[in-house]
Design a protein around this motif. Structure first.
Motif, short mmCIF file in Angstrom:
data_model
loop_
_atom_site.label_atom_id
_atom_site.label_comp_id
_atom_site.label_asym_id
_atom_site.label_seq_id
_atom_site.Cartn_x
_atom_site.Cartn_y
_atom_site.Cartn_z
N ASN A 163 0.83 -1.21 0.03
CA ASN A 163 0.05 0.13 0.08
C ASN A 163 0.79 1.16 0.14
N ASP A 164 0.74 2.16 0.81
CA ASP A 164 1.29 3.32 0.88
C ASP A 164 2.49 3.65 0.40
N GLN A 175 4.61 0.46 2.22
CA GLN A 175 3.81 -0.27 3.22
C GLN A 175 3.49 -1.59 2.37
N TRP A 224 -3.41 -6.87 3.40
CA TRP A 224 -2.75 -6.02 4.51
C TRP A 224 -2.23 -6.89 5.60
N MET A 241 2.90 -5.03 8.71
CA MET A 241 3.35 -4.04 7.92
C MET A 241 4.80 -3.76 8.15
N PHE A 262 4.60 1.36 10.48
CA PHE A 262 3.44 2.15 9.51
C PHE A 262 4.15 3.43 8.69
N SER A 263 3.29 4.00 7.96
CA SER A 263 3.62 5.19 6.98
C SER A 263 4.60 6.34 7.61
N ARG A 309 -0.10 9.53 13.11
CA ARG A 309 0.62 8.72 12.23
C ARG A 309 0.94 9.40 11.09
N ASP A 310 1.95 8.87 10.35
CA ASP A 310 2.26 9.11 9.01
C ASP A 310 3.04 10.47 8.83
N GLU A 327 -5.13 11.11 6.67
CA GLU A 327 -3.83 10.20 6.66
C GLU A 327 -2.90 10.92 5.84
N CYS A 328 -1.52 10.34 5.76
CA CYS A 328 -0.60 10.58 5.14
C CYS A 328 -0.61 12.12 4.39
N TYR A 373 -4.07 7.18 -3.80
CA TYR A 373 -4.30 7.44 -2.50
C TYR A 373 -2.74 7.37 -1.71
N TRP A 428 -9.16 1.91 -0.26
CA TRP A 428 -9.36 0.94 0.74
C TRP A 428 -10.72 0.24 0.85
#
Ligand code: FRU
Length: 514
Positions: free
Chosen positions: A28-29, A45, A53, A56, A85-86, A156-157, A211-212, A288, A310
């Motif tokens: 993913n990311d 990710q 998923w 991670m 995580f990211s 996060r991120d 996110e992100c 995304y 997602w």
């Protein structure tokens, strides 16, 4: 290993030629995007053990040209205490972190530790560091992790960049309090100890989780004396096309706080639906967690996104690998229609080595579908087309079409397989319709039509389309609006057609390059 021409022993029907996908397993990311010593690093990710998923970890690929990616060993694996995580990565040129050795600047990754039940910090998300002193080949987690803990379950991120201001230079981190729809900003001198600066949000699109994030400065119309800052906030669900999507704000940043100039105020539209007034990185379903590379030469701002959503990411057709990245995009701020807009241009896989397969000059469009000859068909193509819709109610392109079925069965049950990119003269909208694009039945949310209002320029619409084996990326009006969607057609659905509804439409020019 390279993603170009990789067929390996896996199903080559959907495996992209121009897009990075892990050789095996889930992705993913994009994470840790950084340029160093002639190499672009794409961390991501990754589940090293499965095609959904989980576990991670940061996977890793490298490229010299942003087009040919070589998969590397997993860079930062999860362990029993934490998932990785990211996050982002920086070249710590002045060795502010002290992780460097022998005068060689370290690469420092700033990632989210998502603590598992086995950890004393179980349930929290906090920011941690890992560093590499061999240009990204091997990574060591910092013994003092986490470096920033707010006792939050959804913090996060982190995206970190160096800020140079009147009061000196320091690192700035943007991260999210995901459930609060907040971007939180911190500063640091050494990447290890962080001081709170400010909070941005909620603003504009606030469904789902934020996110992100990303924050960067760009000149407007190339004028270095007139700059704006762009704050990117991905959110899921609640994107413009449904599910995951990325919004952006344009404004100012003084080293402490970001101030948006594009927050849409209440009451702008009587019906209360202001979604289309927000800034969107992409108007499709499959772009995304897009963030930018750091340390890119020449001040270029390059972004890449996860080409999935997602809503259905766990269910897309897979033969061991699942999900690809988008093409890399250079983003710029340009004045369009009297205001600054983020425009995007794909790093073109055919820039250096494309062969023109077919070209057409100016001609009136016949009502219906005019199929291009076999030379112009394919599952991996770049199509450049310019239309003057004129009096036609719709003009556009039929892509990844099963022409045999189309001609013999007409619009019979289910319709012929095709993905339709069309401009509607009445609504002024460009749409990408994947409802008959092939395998759409793997998830109820997949079948969809994406729409974006696109202003004609001198009565004309310009389209650049990248087709790969399981994706369509559309850049309209020189990158003013983009639509990115996955499609899963039969390998034999390769026909391209010109579409018109009604008379009076003109094709100004068309080239098909492969
Ligand atoms: C975005 C995201 C991030 C998180 C990562 C976990 O797609 O949910 O917020 O860090 O994926 O894989």
């Amino acid at each position: 290993m390279t993603s170009l021409n990789t067929t390996a022993e896996l199903d080559c029907r959907y495996r992209p030629k121009w897009h990075y996908a892990a050789e095996r397993n889930w992705l993913n990311d994009p994470n840790g995007l950084v340029y160093s010593n002639g190499v672009y690093h794409l961390f991501y990710q990754h589940n090293p053990q499965g095609s959904v998923w989980g576990n991670m970890s940061w996977g890793h690929a490298t490229s010299a040209d942003l087009l040919h990616w070589d998969e590397q060993p997993v860079a930062i694996p999860c362990d029993e205490q934490e998932a990785i995580f990211s996050g982002s990565a920086v070249v710590d040129i002045h060795n502010t972190s002290g992780f460097g050795a022998g005068g060689v600047p370290p690469l420092v990754a700033i990632y989210t530790s998502a603590y598992s039940p086995a950890s004393p910090l179980a349930g929290r998300q906090a920011q941690s560091l890992a560093y590499s002193t061999d240009d990204g080949a091997t990574w060591t987690k910092y013994a003092g992790n986490p470096v920033l803990d707010r006792a939050s379950a959804d913090f996060r991120d982190p995206k970190v960049f160096w800020y140079d201001g009147e009061a000196g230079g320091y690192w700035v981190m943007v991260a999210v309090e995901a459930l609060n729809h907040e971007v939180v900003l911190y500063k640091s001198a050494d990447l290890k100890s962080w001081e709170y600066l400010s909070t941005f949000g909620p603003a504009n699109a606030t469904d789902g989780v934020w996110e992100c994030p990303d924050l960067f400065e760009l000149p407007v119309d190339g004028d270095a004396r007139n700059t704006r800052w762009v704050l990117v906030v991905n959110l899921s669900p609640g994107g413009i096309a449904g599910g995951s999507g990325g919004q952006y704000f344009i404004g100012t940043f003084d080293g402490v706080a970001f101030r948006s100039e594009t927050t849409v105020t209440e009451g702008l539209q009587a019906d209360g639906d202001r979604m289309a007034d927000y800034g969107w990185l992409d108007w499709g379903r499959d772009y995304y967690a897009a963030v930018s590379f750091s340390n890119v030469p020449g001040g270029r701002r390059l972004m890449i996104g996860w080409m999935n959503n997602w809503q259905y990411a766990a269910a897309t057709p897979s033969d061991g690998w699942r999900s690809a990245m988008s093409l890399v995009r250079e983003v710029r701020l340009e004045t369009r229609g009297g205001r600054a807009a983020l425009v995007q241009e794909a790093v073109d896989p055919l820039e250096a080595a494309g062969t023109e397969l077919f070209a057409l000059g100016r001609q009136e469009l016949a009502d219906g579908v005019t199929w291009l000859p076999a030379d112009a068909s394919g599952d991996v193509l770049r199509i450049d087309a310019e239309f003057r819709p004129g009096a036609a109610s719709r003009v556009g392109l039929v892509l990844r079409a099963d022409r045999e079925v189309g001609e013999s069965a007409g619009e019979s049950v289910g319709g012929p397989e095709r993905t339709v990119l069309a401009y509607d003269s009445v609504s002024g909208e460009l749409s990408l319709d994947r409802t008959a694009s092939g395998n759409v039945g793997f998830h109820e949310a997949f079948s969809s039509v994406e729409r974006v209002a696109v202003p004609l320029v001198d009565g004309r619409l310009r389209l650049r389309v990248f087709l790969d084996r399981c994706s369509v990326e559309v850049f309209a009006q020189n990158g003013l609006a983009t639509i990115t969607d996955q499609v899963f057609p039969a390998g034999s659905s390769t026909a391209v057609g010109l579409l018109a509804e009604g008379d009076g439409g003109t094709l100004v020019s068309l080239t098909v390059t492969g």
